[in-house]
Design an enzyme around this catalytic site. Sequence first.
Site, mmCIF file in Angstrom:
data_model
loop_
_atom_site.group_PDB
_atom_site.id
_atom_site.type_symbol
_atom_site.label_atom_id
_atom_site.label_comp_id
_atom_site.label_asym_id
_atom_site.label_seq_id
_atom_site.Cartn_x
_atom_site.Cartn_y
_atom_site.Cartn_z
ATOM 1 N N SER A 1 0.794 -1.228 0.000
ATOM 2 C CA SER A 1 0.000 0.000 0.000
ATOM 3 C C SER A 1 0.822 1.272 0.000
ATOM 4 C CB SER A 1 -0.939 0.008 1.210
ATOM 5 O OG SER A 1 -0.170 -0.125 2.382
ATOM 6 N N HIS B 1 1.819 3.901 6.830
ATOM 7 C CA HIS B 1 1.160 4.795 5.886
ATOM 8 C C HIS B 1 1.575 6.228 6.141
ATOM 9 C CE1 HIS B 1 -2.405 1.951 4.738
ATOM 10 N NE2 HIS B 1 -1.265 1.618 4.185
ATOM 11 N N ASP C 1 -7.449 5.730 5.465
ATOM 12 C CA ASP C 1 -7.461 4.497 6.243
ATOM 13 C C ASP C 1 -8.651 4.307 7.147
ATOM 14 O OD1 ASP C 1 -3.859 4.489 6.755
ATOM 15 O OD2 ASP C 1 -5.109 3.828 5.087
#
Lengths: 141, 150
Positions: free
Chosen positions: B40, B80, B106
């Site tokens: 991701s 992230h 998210d």
Amino acid sequence: LRKNVEDFTGPRERSDLGFVTFDITADILNGKNDFCSIFDWNVKQLFLYLSAEYSTKNNALNQVVLWDKIMLRGDNPRLFLKDMKSKYFFFDDGNGLKGNRNVTLTLSWNVVPNAGILPLITGSGHVSVPFPDTYETTKSY
Amino acid sequence: QLYYQVLNFAMIVSSALMIWKGLIVITGSESPIVVVLSGSMEPAFHRGDLLFLTNFHDDPIRAGEIVVFKVEGRDIPIVHRVTKIHEKENGNIKFLTKGDNNEVDDRGLYKEGQNWLEKKDVVGRARGFLPYVGMVTIIMNDYPKFKVCI
């Protein structure tokens, strides 16, 4: 590095939503006026992002990323973007955008190396955007 | 002779443990080295890359930083980028994250009803990384038989 913006706001579920359009003209340099030198042998990509920073009554500091772009090694390091719309919704945590005179937009980037340290660099030059005191009820976005 | 070997082995293991614990103290993070588990954050990080983290309490969380966090109740660290922060004067901060390679933020990964992350969810900030080195951990997890071989 220059940006021009125009804006208007609308309330959504009791939180302010801001709309910003902007131009970005940038040469990603390495601070030495050396064109292309930021992409040295150890740089895999740059992750660029435009963030808006401002203060509100609710929160002393807010930062919202409005737009981002991945610039891979080998991509043209000059950016000429006009009339860009923000990629992400510019929601405030509350109603702090209305009448806020001092929303600062800054372009920053994350240098992603092939291996090693991950520095975050902020571009020089930023633009302050004042938001109007009234809400727009019709929006054509 | 056997005594010597055992002692030697024990010394190696305890040195490794000391270095690891020392790292935990120096960086302030409970897990200063993590392996990237998903795609991701591509093309910056790929599955199997190793990340070095710090988690100094006074380090502010700012938009654009890459953080590693754990969702309450889950053990998997997620790597992230911070995409929004709202910080109060007293330092209380709530922030939102998104994977570079994901279309949406998210919120779908957080706990049910949770819309923001807080400092306590953060394992650390990514400061440096090495590509591919973490593949060993992933292989060992996916193929437990391999672990037995080693």
